[in-house]
Structure formats: C-alpha cells, structure tokens
Motif scaffolding. Structure first.
Motif, PDB file in Angstrom:
ATOM      1  N   TRP A 119       0.732  -1.192  -0.038  1.00 50.74           N
ATOM      2  CA  TRP A 119      -0.130   0.063  -0.002  1.00 50.74           C
ATOM      3  C   TRP A 119       0.943   1.316  -0.076  1.00 50.74           C
ATOM      4  CZ3 TRP A 119      -4.801   0.245  -1.757  1.00 50.74           C
ATOM      5  CH2 TRP A 119      -5.582  -0.687  -1.500  1.00 50.74           C
ATOM      6  N   THR A 120       2.127   1.339   0.384  1.00 49.50           N
ATOM      7  CA  THR A 120       3.029   2.397   0.315  1.00 49.50           C
ATOM      8  C   THR A 120       3.354   2.611  -1.102  1.00 49.50           C
ATOM      9  OG1 THR A 120       4.936   1.162   1.039  1.00 49.50           O
ATOM     10  CG2 THR A 120       3.854   1.994   2.863  1.00 49.50           C
ATOM     11  N   LEU A 121       3.625   1.585  -1.867  1.00 51.73           N
ATOM     12  CA  LEU A 121       3.890   2.068  -3.193  1.00 51.73           C
ATOM     13  C   LEU A 121       2.927   2.603  -4.293  1.00 51.73           C
ATOM     14  CD1 LEU A 121       5.619  -1.656  -3.644  1.00 51.73           C
ATOM     15  CD2 LEU A 121       6.378   0.521  -2.908  1.00 51.73           C
ATOM     16  N   ARG A 122       3.341   3.930  -4.485  1.00 50.53           N
ATOM     17  CA  ARG A 122       2.450   4.736  -5.127  1.00 50.53           C
ATOM     18  C   ARG A 122       2.395   4.218  -6.609  1.00 50.53           C
ATOM     19  NH1 ARG A 122       6.032   8.582  -3.648  1.00 50.53           N
ATOM     20  NH2 ARG A 122       6.802   8.954  -5.559  1.00 50.53           N
ATOM     21  N   PRO A 123       1.431   4.619  -7.357  1.00 51.71           N
ATOM     22  CA  PRO A 123       1.279   4.188  -8.743  1.00 51.71           C
ATOM     23  C   PRO A 123       2.366   4.842  -9.541  1.00 51.71           C
ATOM     24  CG  PRO A 123      -0.979   4.794  -8.047  1.00 51.71           C
ATOM     25  CD  PRO A 123       0.175   5.054  -6.992  1.00 51.71           C
ATOM     26  N   THR A 144       3.910   6.740 -13.283  1.00 53.25           N
ATOM     27  CA  THR A 144       3.354   7.250 -14.365  1.00 53.25           C
ATOM     28  C   THR A 144       3.942   6.164 -15.352  1.00 53.25           C
ATOM     29  OG1 THR A 144       5.167   8.646 -14.694  1.00 53.25           O
ATOM     30  CG2 THR A 144       3.422   9.522 -13.596  1.00 53.25           C
ATOM     31  N   MET A 157       9.698   5.214  -8.592  1.00 59.15           N
ATOM     32  CA  MET A 157       8.973   6.306  -7.969  1.00 59.15           C
ATOM     33  C   MET A 157       9.530   7.476  -7.654  1.00 59.15           C
ATOM     34  SD  MET A 157       6.606   4.312  -4.867  1.00 59.15           S
ATOM     35  CE  MET A 157       7.738   4.370  -3.809  1.00 59.15           C
ATOM     36  N   ASN A 202      -1.260   5.161 -15.771  1.00 61.52           N
ATOM     37  CA  ASN A 202      -0.532   4.699 -14.428  1.00 61.52           C
ATOM     38  C   ASN A 202      -0.557   3.458 -14.279  1.00 61.52           C
ATOM     39  OD1 ASN A 202      -0.293   7.693 -13.223  1.00 61.52           O
ATOM     40  ND2 ASN A 202      -2.460   7.697 -13.499  1.00 61.52           N
ATOM     41  N   GLU A 250      -0.461   0.524 -11.405  1.00 60.44           N
ATOM     42  CA  GLU A 250      -0.346   0.169 -10.184  1.00 60.44           C
ATOM     43  C   GLU A 250       0.349  -1.256  -9.885  1.00 60.44           C
ATOM     44  OE1 GLU A 250      -2.681   1.641  -7.921  1.00 60.44           O
ATOM     45  OE2 GLU A 250      -3.571   3.029  -9.216  1.00 60.44           O
ATOM     46  N   ARG A 251       1.077  -1.070  -8.465  1.00 66.70           N
ATOM     47  CA  ARG A 251       1.887  -2.087  -8.247  1.00 66.70           C
ATOM     48  C   ARG A 251       1.186  -3.427  -7.669  1.00 66.70           C
ATOM     49  NH1 ARG A 251       4.122  -6.103  -7.455  1.00 66.70           N
ATOM     50  NH2 ARG A 251       5.975  -6.519  -6.351  1.00 66.70           N
ATOM     51  N   GLN A 289       7.779   6.893 -15.673  1.00 62.00           N
ATOM     52  CA  GLN A 289       8.376   6.267 -14.461  1.00 62.00           C
ATOM     53  C   GLN A 289       8.743   4.910 -14.748  1.00 62.00           C
ATOM     54  OE1 GLN A 289       5.697   7.748 -11.416  1.00 62.00           O
ATOM     55  NE2 GLN A 289       7.568   8.811 -10.526  1.00 62.00           N
ATOM     56  N   TRP A 311      10.113  -0.912  -8.496  1.00 60.92           N
ATOM     57  CA  TRP A 311       9.287  -0.144  -8.179  1.00 60.92           C
ATOM     58  C   TRP A 311       9.641   1.273  -7.497  1.00 60.92           C
ATOM     59  CZ3 TRP A 311       4.634  -1.046 -10.830  1.00 60.92           C
ATOM     60  CH2 TRP A 311       3.644  -0.259 -10.640  1.00 60.92           C
TER      61      TRP A 311
END
Length: 146
Positions: free
Chosen positions: A66-70, A72, A144, A114, A116-117, A75, A140
């Motif tokens: 949950w800490t891993l932001r999507p 772009t 970020m 985007n 999502e991990r 990226q 990942w």
C-alpha cells in the motif's frame, strides 16, 4: 482517597512527560519512557518495556504494498529501460501464446497512464520479466523517484 502508588511531580516534570507522550513515547508507571513509537503498527509490551510489531509477514507485505504509489507511464518505462528490461518486456508480451491475454497485456502496457503495483497486469508483466517480488519492489521504489 488517592491511590498509594501515586508519584508527585513538579511542573517541569509534568511538561516533560506531556511532551514525551505527545511525541509518541510511552511513559511507564515509574515515569521512565520508551523511545518514540516506531510505526502505527507497533504496540507497547509493558512487561518487556519494548515496542513490538505483531503483524504477520503477510500483513506486513500487504501494508508495504500500500506504500507503493502508482507509477506514471514515464516512470514505469524509464525504470524498465534503466534495468535493461524495456526491449525484453515488449518481446515477452509479443510472445504470449494466448491471443486474448497477449492483447490484454499489450493494451495495459501501451495504453495505461498509470501502473498500479498490485494490478494483475503489472504482476503478470513482472512474471514475464522473471523478476521476483523483492527485485520488482526495488525497481518500483526506484521508479517512484524518477
């Protein structure tokens, strides 16, 4: 009547204890205090005078994800490029035998704004690349920052 185990403190001690509590320390009955609470997941084990994280490995993994932001598109593709995987992912997507799956992953890869991990398509791409969870997480996290 007041309890027998009360400890009298002066105003300075009172202020110090309040400051410790507000900054996440645990104050014990002898008025000593712990280090600050390391994370929202830690709970104080009063007998050991120690913070403990009692989550299972699976719970920790879920919370970490949950800490891993999507990412772009930029990226995601730059991370693949910098890890020598950009051409490989495109080759591996084109080599998927199941036509419907190949088309789905091609659409996800080429049309997503985007990534999502935790998405199925991203997990599938990691598998195509032969990356384990730790390797993919490292990539990942690096992506970020791009």
């Amino acid at each position: 009547e007041l309890p027998d185990d009360l400890i009298e403190i002066n105003e300075e001690q009172h202020f110090d204890l309040l400051q410790k509590i507000s900054s996440g320390h645990y104050v014990f009955s002898d008025l000593t205090s712990s280090d600050p609470k390391p994370s929202p997941y830690h709970e104080m084990n009063i007998k050991k005078k120690k913070w403990e994280d009692n989550r299972t490995l699976e719970q920790k993994r879920i919370d970490f994800l949950w800490t891993l932001r999507p990412l772009t598109r930029r990226q995601f593709k730059l991370a693949l490029l910098e890890n020598g995987l950009l051409d490989l992912i495109e080759q591996r997507i084109n080599a998927i035998e199941d036509q419907q799956m190949r088309t789905r992953i091609q659409i996800e890869y080429t049309e997503s704004v985007n990534f999502e991990r935790k998405s199925e398509s991203v997990l599938y791409m990691a598998t195509l690349l032969g990356l384990n969870e730790e390797q993919f997480d490292e990539m990942w996290i690096y992506a970020m920052t791009l």
